[in-house]
Design a protein around this motif. Structure first.
Motif, short mmCIF file in Angstrom:
data_model
loop_
_atom_site.label_atom_id
_atom_site.label_comp_id
_atom_site.label_asym_id
_atom_site.label_seq_id
_atom_site.Cartn_x
_atom_site.Cartn_y
_atom_site.Cartn_z
N MET A 1 0.85 -1.20 0.00
CA MET A 1 0.00 0.00 0.00
C MET A 1 0.88 1.23 0.00
O MET A 1 1.76 1.37 0.82
CB MET A 1 -0.91 -0.02 1.22
CG MET A 1 -1.78 1.20 1.37
SD MET A 1 -2.91 1.45 0.00
CE MET A 1 -3.87 -0.08 0.09
N THR A 34 -7.16 2.63 5.18
CA THR A 34 -7.00 1.28 4.64
C THR A 34 -5.79 0.60 5.27
O THR A 34 -5.84 -0.56 5.67
CB THR A 34 -6.84 1.33 3.11
OG1 THR A 34 -7.97 1.99 2.56
CG2 THR A 34 -6.72 -0.06 2.53
N ARG A 35 -4.69 1.38 5.36
CA ARG A 35 -3.48 0.82 5.95
C ARG A 35 -3.71 0.51 7.44
O ARG A 35 -3.25 -0.50 7.96
CB ARG A 35 -2.33 1.83 5.80
CG ARG A 35 -0.96 1.23 6.04
CD ARG A 35 -0.64 0.20 4.98
NE ARG A 35 0.16 -0.90 5.52
CZ ARG A 35 0.26 -2.09 4.93
NH1 ARG A 35 -0.37 -2.32 3.81
NH2 ARG A 35 1.00 -3.03 5.45
N HIS A 38 -5.34 -2.75 8.07
CA HIS A 38 -4.40 -3.87 7.99
C HIS A 38 -3.62 -4.00 9.29
O HIS A 38 -3.38 -5.11 9.79
CB HIS A 38 -3.43 -3.68 6.83
CG HIS A 38 -4.07 -3.86 5.48
ND1 HIS A 38 -4.61 -5.05 5.07
CD2 HIS A 38 -4.26 -2.99 4.47
CE1 HIS A 38 -5.10 -4.91 3.86
NE2 HIS A 38 -4.92 -3.67 3.47
N GLU A 41 -5.66 -5.45 12.16
CA GLU A 41 -5.80 -6.89 12.02
C GLU A 41 -4.50 -7.63 12.31
O GLU A 41 -4.50 -8.74 12.82
CB GLU A 41 -6.28 -7.23 10.61
CG GLU A 41 -7.78 -7.13 10.45
CD GLU A 41 -8.52 -8.02 11.45
OE1 GLU A 41 -9.30 -7.47 12.24
OE2 GLU A 41 -8.30 -9.24 11.46
N ALA A 42 -3.37 -6.99 11.97
CA ALA A 42 -2.08 -7.65 12.20
C ALA A 42 -1.74 -7.69 13.68
O ALA A 42 -1.19 -8.67 14.18
CB ALA A 42 -0.98 -6.92 11.41
N ASP B 143 4.65 1.06 8.52
CA ASP B 143 3.58 0.56 9.37
C ASP B 143 3.88 0.86 10.83
O ASP B 143 3.00 1.26 11.59
CB ASP B 143 3.42 -0.96 9.19
CG ASP B 143 2.76 -1.28 7.87
OD1 ASP B 143 2.24 -0.35 7.23
OD2 ASP B 143 2.76 -2.46 7.48
N SER B 165 -11.70 2.44 10.37
CA SER B 165 -10.88 1.83 9.31
C SER B 165 -11.42 0.46 8.92
O SER B 165 -11.16 -0.02 7.82
CB SER B 165 -9.43 1.71 9.77
OG SER B 165 -9.26 0.61 10.66
#
Lengths: 186, 210
Positions: A1, A34-35, A38, A41-42, B143, B165
């Motif tokens: 992403m 959106t990121r 993720h 969830e991670a 991240d 989100s």
């Protein structure tokens, strides 16, 4: 992403000044969210069997049995472990018996899960206060199996296939209404 | 329940959100299609899971809270006044059950340890700390930066952004309402949280996003 922010065109260098607090989400907000989804969830993934357990619980909702609550304590030393943790631990340490406690108002049901022949599971249960109980074992796609408790409130299922299951407990004298455990993984 | 159907969004229309799909699923369920909730359970369980976990519920108990929320939906399917708001109903139900689970857990712990309760604050105001991301989990430097930046936001902003989100963005109004953001300020609150996050990210200076 790709999270590359668009250059702040005319508004100057400060991103916050270019952001209208009442405005609609822009493309970069969308990428960020959106990121973020993720990452959420991670970091704390949804347990893999939660959807299937919920779906089975929905099919049992028509039984009109009040849901019992599993009792979770922080220390495993008490010999009481969470249903989910017990199920997960079961995969790696099948030789160990697991005990789960469920409560509803004044009724408490403890079950002990231990290995049985052929990779199956034996369920030993005990209900308090002691009374004559009919205990139904519900499993997806299988017929309901019923065990009657003895006068001390003890009951057992000798050999049960692994997988999702829920116990529904009714007093044999018809009093008190039915209660059911959450769907657990045997 | 006749008539409620007309108030629902057009199934074939573009841009159906999770909230729309939840409303359609509930309506179909009420009309006798008992398979109708399956897709909704699959789609909305992550949102419920993270809603419950954000209240400080341990994973084992959180699984049971999510499960009981779905059971509650079936039990109350006929009495939910506004099918259009069923997503909000699910979130509020899950959140209340989560508070209850936290309260019971604390009571149990207190009884077991027999320690004086030295944190008189309301349990709802004390969600447990977010699980720290394992370096293995977030391998990507960007991240990690995004996650660390999120941790610098006020708690409610973190919760709002994490949950938004996971849904479709137009559903933010249900999510905001469910987590207790005043209805009148939802838009600006959402904006402030996102704006703060972006400001923090911008302050990382020359960090490369590409």
């Amino acid at each position: 992403m790709d999270l590359t922010p668009e250059p702040n065109k005319d508004e100057g260098a400060m991103g916050d000044l270019s952001f209208d607090p009442k405005g609609r989400l822009d493309a970069e907000d969308g990428l960020l969210l959106t990121r973020l989804a993720h990452l959420v969830e991670a970091v704390d993934p949804v347990p893999s069997d939660l959807v299937e357990r919920s779906l089975f619980a929905i099919t049992l909702a028509g039984l009109e049995a009040d849901l019992m609550e599993a009792v979770y304590l922080d220390t495993p030393l008490a010999g009481v472990r969470g249903a989910a943790a017990a199920a997960r631990a079961d995969d790696t340490a099948p030789a160990e018996a697991k005990t789960i406690t469920f409560t509803h108002d004044s009724l408490t049901v403890m079950i002990s899960l231990s290995p049985s022949a052929g990779g199956r599971v034996r369920i030993d249960g005990w209900a308090a206060p002691a009374a004559g109980l009919d205990v139904e074992l519900h499993r997806p796609g299988a017929d309901v199996v019923t065990a009657a408790s003895d006068e001390d409130g003890r009951f057992a299922f000798d050999s049960v296939e692994r997988g999702r299951a829920s116990l529904v407990v009714r007093r044999t004298d018809g009093g008190g209404g039915a209660v059911s455990t959450p769907v657990i993984e045997l | 329940m006749t008539g409620s159907r007309e108030a629902l969004p057009d199934v074939d229309g573009p841009g159906l959100t999770l909230g729309d799909r939840a409303a359609i699923a509930l309506t179909e369920y009420r009309e006798g299609n008992h398979q109708a909730l399956g897709g909704l359970v699959r789609e909305a369980t992550p949102l419920l899971w993270h809603t419950v976990r954000a209240q400080g519920v341990e994973p084992d108990a959180a699984e049971d809270v999510v499960q009981s929320t779905w059971v509650a939906l079936v039990r109350h399917a006929e009495s939910i006044a506004e099918p259009k708001a069923v997503l909000k109903w699910l979130l509020v139900t899950a959140k209340r059950a989560a508070w209850e689970a936290v309260r019971k857990h604390r009571d149990d712990e207190k009884r077991r340890t027999e320690l004086p309760d030295d944190s008189p604050e309301h349990p709802m105001a004390l969600p447990s700390k977010d699980p720290l991301p394992d370096a293995e989990v977030l391998r990507d430097e960007r991240d990690r930066l995004l996650w660390m930046s999120l941790q610098k936001l006020p708690g409610r902003c973190q919760e709002l952004l994490r949950l938004v989100s996971l849904a479709d963005r137009p559903d933010y109004r249900y999510i905001s309402a469910a987590i207790g953001m005043p209805m009148g300020s939802i838009g600006s609150t959402r904006g402030r949280c996102l704006a703060k996050l972006r400001t923090i990210l911008d302050e990382q200076g020359d960090f490369s996003w590409t």
